[in-house]
Scaffold this motif. Structure first.
Motif, PDB file in Angstrom:
ATOM      1  N   PRO A  29       0.821  -1.215   0.000  1.00 15.41           N
ATOM      2  CA  PRO A  29       0.000   0.000   0.000  1.00 15.41           C
ATOM      3  C   PRO A  29       0.849   1.256   0.000  1.00 15.41           C
ATOM      4  N   VAL A  30       0.276   2.327  -0.559  1.00 15.75           N
ATOM      5  CA  VAL A  30       0.972   3.612  -0.601  1.00 15.75           C
ATOM      6  C   VAL A  30       0.782   4.345   0.723  1.00 15.75           C
ATOM      7  N   VAL A  31       1.887   4.864   1.242  1.00 16.13           N
ATOM      8  CA  VAL A  31       1.849   5.569   2.521  1.00 16.13           C
ATOM      9  C   VAL A  31       2.124   7.043   2.296  1.00 16.13           C
ATOM     10  N   ALA A  32       1.264   7.916   2.837  1.00 19.79           N
ATOM     11  CA  ALA A  32       1.433   9.361   2.689  1.00 19.79           C
ATOM     12  C   ALA A  32       2.441   9.878   3.693  1.00 19.79           C
ATOM     13  N   LYS A  33       2.688  11.170   3.657  1.00 22.35           N
ATOM     14  CA  LYS A  33       3.680  11.773   4.545  1.00 22.35           C
ATOM     15  C   LYS A  33       3.355  11.501   6.010  1.00 22.35           C
ATOM     16  N   ASP A  34       2.057  11.511   6.318  1.00 20.29           N
ATOM     17  CA  ASP A  34       1.667  11.316   7.718  1.00 20.29           C
ATOM     18  C   ASP A  34       1.457   9.843   8.038  1.00 20.29           C
ATOM     19  N   SER A  35       2.001   8.930   7.149  1.00 22.33           N
ATOM     20  CA  SER A  35       1.937   7.484   7.311  1.00 22.33           C
ATOM     21  C   SER A  35       0.537   6.913   7.126  1.00 22.33           C
ATOM     22  N   ALA A  36      -0.451   7.734   6.741  1.00 23.28           N
ATOM     23  CA  ALA A  36      -1.787   7.223   6.473  1.00 23.28           C
ATOM     24  C   ALA A  36      -1.794   6.526   5.123  1.00 23.28           C
ATOM     25  N   VAL A  37      -2.530   5.417   5.036  1.00 21.58           N
ATOM     26  CA  VAL A  37      -2.598   4.675   3.778  1.00 21.58           C
ATOM     27  C   VAL A  37      -3.530   5.395   2.819  1.00 21.58           C
ATOM     28  N   CYS A  38      -3.052   5.588   1.576  1.00 19.67           N
ATOM     29  CA  CYS A  38      -3.853   6.285   0.580  1.00 19.67           C
ATOM     30  C   CYS A  38      -4.594   5.269  -0.296  1.00 19.67           C
ATOM     31  N   ASP A  39      -5.608   5.736  -1.013  1.00 18.42           N
ATOM     32  CA  ASP A  39      -6.376   4.842  -1.875  1.00 18.42           C
ATOM     33  C   ASP A  39      -5.855   4.832  -3.299  1.00 18.42           C
ATOM     34  N   GLY A  40      -4.668   5.351  -3.514  1.00 17.83           N
ATOM     35  CA  GLY A  40      -4.075   5.363  -4.849  1.00 17.83           C
ATOM     36  C   GLY A  40      -3.965   6.766  -5.403  1.00 17.83           C
ATOM     37  N   ALA A  41      -4.751   7.710  -4.904  1.00 17.89           N
ATOM     38  CA  ALA A  41      -4.653   9.087  -5.364  1.00 17.89           C
ATOM     39  C   ALA A  41      -3.511   9.773  -4.628  1.00 17.89           C
ATOM     40  N   LEU A  42      -2.906  10.754  -5.240  1.00 18.58           N
ATOM     41  CA  LEU A  42      -1.821  11.486  -4.595  1.00 18.58           C
ATOM     42  C   LEU A  42      -2.412  12.400  -3.537  1.00 18.58           C
ATOM     43  N   ALA A  43      -2.026  12.173  -2.301  1.00 21.30           N
ATOM     44  CA  ALA A  43      -2.590  12.938  -1.194  1.00 21.30           C
ATOM     45  C   ALA A  43      -2.101  14.374  -1.222  1.00 21.30           C
ATOM     46  N   ARG A  55      10.522  21.126  -8.474  1.00 22.81           N
ATOM     47  CA  ARG A  55       9.684  21.225  -7.289  1.00 22.81           C
ATOM     48  C   ARG A  55       8.664  20.084  -7.209  1.00 22.81           C
ATOM     49  N   ASN A  56       8.682  19.199  -8.214  1.00 26.96           N
ATOM     50  CA  ASN A  56       7.751  18.075  -8.216  1.00 26.96           C
ATOM     51  C   ASN A  56       8.419  16.864  -7.582  1.00 26.96           C
ATOM     52  N   VAL A  57       8.027  16.551  -6.392  1.00 26.04           N
ATOM     53  CA  VAL A  57       8.643  15.455  -5.661  1.00 26.04           C
ATOM     54  C   VAL A  57       7.566  14.508  -5.167  1.00 26.04           C
ATOM     55  N   HIS A  58       7.971  13.291  -4.825  1.00 26.55           N
ATOM     56  CA  HIS A  58       7.019  12.324  -4.283  1.00 26.55           C
ATOM     57  C   HIS A  58       6.502  12.779  -2.922  1.00 26.55           C
ATOM     58  N   SER A  59       5.196  12.806  -2.794  1.00 28.58           N
ATOM     59  CA  SER A  59       4.613  13.097  -1.478  1.00 28.58           C
ATOM     60  C   SER A  59       4.144  11.807  -0.816  1.00 28.58           C
ATOM     61  N   THR A  60       4.294  10.696  -1.536  1.00 30.18           N
ATOM     62  CA  THR A  60       3.900   9.393  -0.996  1.00 30.18           C
ATOM     63  C   THR A  60       5.010   8.398  -1.283  1.00 30.18           C
ATOM     64  N   GLY A  61       4.952   7.256  -0.635  1.00 23.53           N
ATOM     65  CA  GLY A  61       5.944   6.216  -0.877  1.00 23.53           C
ATOM     66  C   GLY A  61       5.364   4.856  -0.562  1.00 23.53           C
ATOM     67  N   LEU A  62       5.918   3.799  -1.146  1.00 29.31           N
ATOM     68  CA  LEU A  62       5.440   2.456  -0.870  1.00 29.31           C
ATOM     69  C   LEU A  62       5.815   2.039   0.547  1.00 29.31           C
ATOM     70  N   ASP A  63       4.924   1.322   1.163  1.00 25.75           N
ATOM     71  CA  ASP A  63       5.162   0.850   2.521  1.00 25.75           C
ATOM     72  C   ASP A  63       6.276  -0.194   2.515  1.00 25.75           C
ATOM     73  N   ILE A  64       7.256  -0.046   3.391  1.00 29.82           N
ATOM     74  CA  ILE A  64       8.391  -0.969   3.454  1.00 29.82           C
ATOM     75  C   ILE A  64       8.255  -1.853   4.683  1.00 29.82           C
ATOM     76  N   THR A  65       8.297  -3.141   4.460  1.00 30.32           N
ATOM     77  CA  THR A  65       8.250  -4.089   5.585  1.00 30.32           C
ATOM     78  C   THR A  65       9.444  -5.014   5.517  1.00 30.32           C
ATOM     79  N   GLU A  66       9.983  -5.368   6.648  1.00 32.28           N
ATOM     80  CA  GLU A  66      11.133  -6.271   6.747  1.00 32.28           C
ATOM     81  C   GLU A  66      10.652  -7.563   7.405  1.00 32.28           C
ATOM     82  N   PRO A  67      10.508  -8.634   6.619  1.00 37.62           N
ATOM     83  CA  PRO A  67       9.991  -9.883   7.201  1.00 37.62           C
ATOM     84  C   PRO A  67      10.984 -10.506   8.176  1.00 37.62           C
TER      85      PRO A  67
END
Length: 300
Positions: A29-43, A55-67
């Motif tokens: 899932p995509v995680v916004a700056k405030d760590s809230a999960v987004c529905d696919g739209a750019l928050a 000035r166009n930078v990512h405001s969201t990022g993919l959630d990273i998990t370490e199994p």
């Protein structure tokens, strides 16, 4: 793809490795700056907002998990990949048994080099200049170059070079040097030349003439002469084949040089690149083979 079967016949084979069996995974899932999960739209971004460079930078990022190491799904994935690699290795063994194609040595044993596979070795840059990247093998690269320099009779202080990844890169670099020496030069190559030669002409926007060949694949120097005489006002850059890809033809280097001279091209108006990917290494060890040496007016 063709394979040589045990009965000696060549048959077309449609067998393929089933790489489609690799497990399909959904993106995290995509995680916004405030760590809230987004529905696919750019928050927080207005879709009508103007794009401003820098000035166009990512405001969201993919959630990273370490199994966890002992995670059940991790173990399943490792077992699955081990199976994929095992099946692939088996297919390589079978295909190598019936290999029909280029005349290269299949007796590989890289065991002695296994101890070096855990290092990030990189020979970036000029091998003759000390690098600021310390994990390299430049001393071996220069040693190999010196060996080939002796083989093809060029003095150690009279050459520069590097080890390429393949014959195509060697052709691209050799022809590039020719183009740099003669920016308005015309590239001449036999029709049997490797495709990378003509690829180089397109990449470097060079005028290029394909020269006819004999039935056995060698360059036709009569046709070469005709094309040279039509373009006497421009320097010549020539690709000479030391073993063509399909027929193994070796162009007559001495006749190519004589043809250039007979057409009025002095040594300072032509550049010869030899594509020795197939037989360049072998020729000096073959009795009565044409001699390829930098004592002749070669450049690359």
């Amino acid at each position: 793809m063709s394979e040589l079967q045990s009965n000696g016949n060549v048959e077309l084979s449609s067998k393929k490795i089933d790489l489609a069996a690799v497990a399909q995974e959904t993106l995290p899932p995509v995680v916004a700056k405030d760590s809230a999960v987004c529905d696919g739209a750019l928050a927080g971004i207005d879709k009508k907002e103007k794009i401003v460079l820098g000035r166009n930078v990512h405001s969201t990022g993919l959630d990273i998990t370490e199994p966890d190491v002992d995670d059940e799904s991790t173990g399943d994935k490792e077992a699955f990949m081990a199976g994929v690699l095992a099946r692939y290795r088996k297919s390589l063994i079978e295909r190598t048994k019936n290999h029909l194609g280029y005349p290269y040595n299949l007796d590989f044993d890289y065991g002695a080099l296994a101890q070096l596979q855990h290092f990030s070795i990189n020979n970036l840059g000029d091998p003759f200049i000390e690098s600021n990247y310390g994990v390299h093998s430049r001393q071996f690269e220069v040693g190999v170059l010196d060996w080939f320099a002796r083989l093809w009779e060029i003095e150690k202080n009279e050459y520069w070079g590097y080890i390429t990844n393949c014959g195509t890169e060697g052709n691209l670099h050799g022809i590039l040097v020719g183009r740099e020496v003669f920016p308005d030069g015309i590239l001449y190559a036999s029709r049997e030349s490797h495709y990378s030669v003509f690829k180089a002409a397109r990449m470097y926007r060079m005028e290029c003439f394909k020269v006819a060949t004999s039935l056995t694949g060698e360059i036709d120097c009569e046709d070469f002469k005709t094309k040279l005489l039509l373009n006497k006002d421009k320097p010549a850059i020539i690709n000479v084949n030391i073993g063509t890809t399909v027929k193994g033809a070796v162009d007559d280097l001495d006749l190519v040089i004589k043809t250039l001279e007979d057409c009025g091209f002095s040594h300072d108006r032509f550049f010869i690149h030899c594509d020795g990917a197939l037989f360049g290494l072998m020729m000096p060890f073959v009795k009565r083979a044409p001699k390829v040496t930098f004592k002749k007016p070669l450049e690359a």
